[in-house]
Design a protein around this motif. Structure first.
Motif, PDB file in Angstrom:
ATOM      1  N   ASP A 164       0.839  -1.212   0.000  1.00 56.98           N
ATOM      2  CA  ASP A 164       0.000   0.000   0.000  1.00 56.98           C
ATOM      3  C   ASP A 164       0.866   1.250   0.000  1.00 56.98           C
ATOM      4  O   ASP A 164       0.545   2.251  -0.638  1.00 56.98           O
ATOM      5  CB  ASP A 164      -0.916   0.014   1.235  1.00 56.98           C
ATOM      6  N   MET A 165       1.966   1.161   0.721  1.00 58.80           N
ATOM      7  CA  MET A 165       2.900   2.282   0.812  1.00 58.80           C
ATOM      8  C   MET A 165       3.510   2.571  -0.558  1.00 58.80           C
ATOM      9  O   MET A 165       3.607   3.718  -0.994  1.00 58.80           O
ATOM     10  CB  MET A 165       3.992   1.906   1.806  1.00 58.80           C
ATOM     11  N   GLY A 166       3.926   1.503  -1.260  1.00 60.97           N
ATOM     12  CA  GLY A 166       4.502   1.669  -2.584  1.00 60.97           C
ATOM     13  C   GLY A 166       3.496   2.155  -3.594  1.00 60.97           C
ATOM     14  O   GLY A 166       3.790   2.982  -4.455  1.00 60.97           O
ATOM     15  N   SER A 167       2.248   1.667  -3.487  1.00 61.99           N
ATOM     16  CA  SER A 167       1.196   2.060  -4.424  1.00 61.99           C
ATOM     17  C   SER A 167       0.755   3.499  -4.236  1.00 61.99           C
ATOM     18  O   SER A 167       0.083   4.066  -5.090  1.00 61.99           O
ATOM     19  CB  SER A 167      -0.026   1.142  -4.247  1.00 61.99           C
ATOM     20  N   GLY A 371       4.433  -0.108 -16.941  1.00 62.18           N
ATOM     21  CA  GLY A 371       3.466  -0.044 -15.849  1.00 62.18           C
ATOM     22  C   GLY A 371       3.781  -0.909 -14.657  1.00 62.18           C
ATOM     23  O   GLY A 371       3.024  -0.921 -13.679  1.00 62.18           O
ATOM     24  N   VAL A 372       4.899  -1.651 -14.679  1.00 60.52           N
ATOM     25  CA  VAL A 372       5.243  -2.535 -13.555  1.00 60.52           C
ATOM     26  C   VAL A 372       5.402  -1.744 -12.261  1.00 60.52           C
ATOM     27  O   VAL A 372       4.996  -2.195 -11.189  1.00 60.52           O
ATOM     28  CB  VAL A 372       6.539  -3.325 -13.857  1.00 60.52           C
ATOM     29  N   PHE A 373       5.980  -0.534 -12.365  1.00 59.21           N
ATOM     30  CA  PHE A 373       6.267   0.248 -11.158  1.00 59.21           C
ATOM     31  C   PHE A 373       5.332   1.444 -10.979  1.00 59.21           C
ATOM     32  O   PHE A 373       5.654   2.375 -10.244  1.00 59.21           O
ATOM     33  CB  PHE A 373       7.730   0.719 -11.182  1.00 59.21           C
ATOM     34  N   PRO A 408       1.481  -9.326 -20.333  1.00 60.19           N
ATOM     35  CA  PRO A 408       0.284  -9.663 -19.545  1.00 60.19           C
ATOM     36  C   PRO A 408      -0.975  -9.579 -20.414  1.00 60.19           C
ATOM     37  O   PRO A 408      -0.965  -8.953 -21.479  1.00 60.19           O
ATOM     38  CB  PRO A 408       0.261  -8.582 -18.447  1.00 60.19           C
ATOM     39  N   PRO A 409      -2.061 -10.179 -19.940  1.00 59.56           N
ATOM     40  CA  PRO A 409      -3.301 -10.171 -20.736  1.00 59.56           C
ATOM     41  C   PRO A 409      -4.018  -8.832 -20.732  1.00 59.56           C
ATOM     42  O   PRO A 409      -5.049  -8.685 -21.382  1.00 59.56           O
ATOM     43  CB  PRO A 409      -4.145 -11.252 -20.052  1.00 59.56           C
ATOM     44  N   TYR A 410      -3.522  -7.867 -19.982  1.00 60.06           N
ATOM     45  CA  TYR A 410      -4.139  -6.541 -19.936  1.00 60.06           C
ATOM     46  C   TYR A 410      -3.056  -5.497 -19.674  1.00 60.06           C
ATOM     47  O   TYR A 410      -1.946  -5.815 -19.243  1.00 60.06           O
ATOM     48  CB  TYR A 410      -5.207  -6.467 -18.836  1.00 60.06           C
ATOM     49  N   ASN A 415      -4.420   0.031 -10.514  1.00 67.58           N
ATOM     50  CA  ASN A 415      -5.487  -0.841 -10.017  1.00 67.58           C
ATOM     51  C   ASN A 415      -5.484  -2.221 -10.668  1.00 67.58           C
ATOM     52  O   ASN A 415      -6.226  -3.108 -10.250  1.00 67.58           O
ATOM     53  CB  ASN A 415      -6.843  -0.175 -10.232  1.00 67.58           C
ATOM     54  N   LYS A 416      -4.661  -2.414 -11.714  1.00 71.14           N
ATOM     55  CA  LYS A 416      -4.533  -3.734 -12.355  1.00 71.14           C
ATOM     56  C   LYS A 416      -3.039  -4.050 -12.449  1.00 71.14           C
ATOM     57  O   LYS A 416      -2.429  -3.950 -13.506  1.00 71.14           O
ATOM     58  CB  LYS A 416      -5.190  -3.713 -13.732  1.00 71.14           C
TER      59      LYS A 416
END
Length: 496
Positions: A164-167, A371-373, A408-410, A415-416
């Motif tokens: 949560d902190m990283g996000s 988008g990994v990070f 990845p499939p998306y 949030n994903k």
């Protein structure tokens, strides 16, 4: 247990001293740690008593959880003697934290006392309301860490707090590398008992914790432990895991993360890794396994650059040099690097990549999706897997590098996020270097002939023209329409 932590975060969000996930994770952490420490000491006392030995408590009586935080009467909280409001704040801020910070003066690096000092040197109580603090303490006091299953659950919860902190984005992203990526890198490198494992920019120590469990458990989901000898287990807990961290709060959170995962003596040093001349790295400072996601995009001053044979202000290039120097013969490494490292053709980048390809065995380049990070960074990244002095995977005849594109499939968003299942095919194909629609081989000779440009296009994918966005097409139609109106108006004027 998770429900109680969720209740605490809701309570803390209402406090004037707390702003964002970084603050409430930090505050939950120090309170959780002191409760965990109290339960840990109780276990040590019982163990000493069973062995007919005396036990010397780590903390003075006044500062033990059962005395200041949760005094009991008939098994219940002694409300009359439990501090609250301004009295509680005064004690915590002016006495407890002063006492705990003084532990940093302990000279025994491996002792729990030294680690306590390291944690509280860089953390302060931010909770502004003493009644809020009392609420939080009361909830945490309901938690018990006397059973192995309780400690296991605590570790899982703490991982979620760090996530949560990283996000939360901003500077807090430095604390968190996505666990699916960490788990995959550890699985590929496969650290073993009696090997020393090192992370030169350890943050919240995700790589070290995952390596610990990789060795400790045969099946972590079922909590089925590997058949380690007493000697191997002692080595794993005390002499296997090493890290360095520059940022004070990251260092404190990392040490706490390891202790809350039952690693009572983490060998974590607060220092700028890059401040040491790599020519001064001794054999004792080299490791069988290195796992890292070092900071990138930063700039280092000239004084730091003087510590490296190839000078650059790009932190990623300096860390890569440090890691190459710190890897033992027959050692293995996995490191996350920004995409630019692959194709940059300046003299500095080419020189370091030449060292990597000429003196080490680059076994795999794993291309990660954008988008990994997120939301911390949108930079596209890759993982380099390489070894020194052995060729466990590379075919000696062809000396090819295995490339794999993770798709990845998306599209990945905050949030994903990235999932561990996204790596399923890669983990199945990696050892056998299987060619799929997403993987291919490139010879070392070709990479060298391209002036050490490590970027490569997937030959299995046909070049396709990119389709324009609908908005772009509509905007062009509108502009054409406006232009047509102008021309038509001009024609009408000439007719008149």
């Amino acid at each position: 247990m998770q429900n109680k932590i969720d209740r605490i975060t809701d309570i803390l969000r209402r406090d004037d001293g707390i702003s964002g996930a970084m603050h409430y994770t930090e505050q939950i952490s120090w309170i959780l740690f002191l409760k965990f420490l109290d339960d840990y000491e109780e276990e040590l006392k019982i163990e000493a008593m069973l062995n007919d030995k005396s036990y010397q408590s780590i903390l003075d009586e006044k500062f033990r959880w059962q005395v200041w935080a949760a005094p009991k009467k008939d098994g219940k909280l002694d409300v009359k003697n439990a501090l609250s409001g301004s009295d509680l704040l005064d004690f915590v801020n002016k006495e407890l934290f002063v006492y705990l910070k003084n532990f940093k003066n302990n000279e025994n690096f491996k002792s729990i006392e030294y680690k306590i000092g390291g944690i509280f040197e860089f953390i302060d109580n931010r909770i502004a309301n003493g009644h809020t603090l009392r609420e939080v303490i009361n909830i945490i006091d309901e938690l018990s860490f006397n059973k192995e299953s309780d400690v296991f659950a605590l570790g899982e919860i703490y991982e979620k707090l760090l996530k949560d902190m990283g996000s939360d984005g901003g500077n807090s992203g430095e604390f968190y590398t996505p666990r699916p990526l960490i788990k995959t890198m550890v699985e590929v490198i496969n650290p073993k008992a009696k090997e020393r494992i090192y992370d030169p920019s350890c943050g919240s120590c995700g790589f070290l914790v995952e390596s610990f469990f990789h060795i400790l458990y045969k099946d972590r989901a079922k909590r089925e432990k590997a058949n380690l000898s007493v000697e191997e287990l002692e080595f794993l807990k005390n002499d296997a895991l090493f890290g360095k961290e520059k940022t004070p709060l990251s260092y404190a959170m990392g040490v706490m993360n390891m202790i809350l995962h039952e690693i009572s003596s983490p060998n974590i040093i607060k220092t700028n890794t890059l401040s040491k001349k790599i020519t001064d790295i001794s054999e004792d400072e080299k490791y069988e396994v290195i796992l890292a996601n070092p900071p990138f995009g930063g700039k280092e001053k000239e004084q730091i650059q003087e510590n490296f044979p190839v000078k650059s202000n790009a932190t990623e290039l300096l860390f890569l040099q440090h890691i190459l120097k710190s890897l033992k013969n027959n050692g293995r490494c996995a490191i996350v690097v920004p995409e630019g490292v692959l194709f940059q053709n300046s003299n500095a980048f080419v020189s370091v990549k030449r060292d990597l390809l000429d003196d080490f065995n680059l076994e795999c380049v794993l291309s990660l999706p954008s988008g990994v990070f997120l939301p911390y960074s949108a930079v596209k990244t890759n993982v380099l897997f390489f070894s020194k002095g052995l060729r466990s995977i590379i075919d000696e005849k062809t000396k090819d590098v295995y490339y794999y594109e993770l798709i990845p499939p998306y599209k990945l968003t905050k949030n994903k996020p990235l999932e561990y299942t996204h790596f399923d095919e890669f983990l199945k194909c990696y050892k056998d270097r299987k060619i799929t629609a997403n993987s291919y081989l490139v010879s070392l000779e070709e990479l060298k002939n391209r002036n050490y440009d490590l970027s490569a296009k997937n030959p299995n994918v046909k070049e396709e023209k990119s389709l324009r966005e609908v908005e772009e097409i509509l905007e062009e139609l509108k502009q054409n329409q406006d232009k047509a109106k102008e021309l038509f108006a001009g024609i009408l004027k000439t007719i008149k």
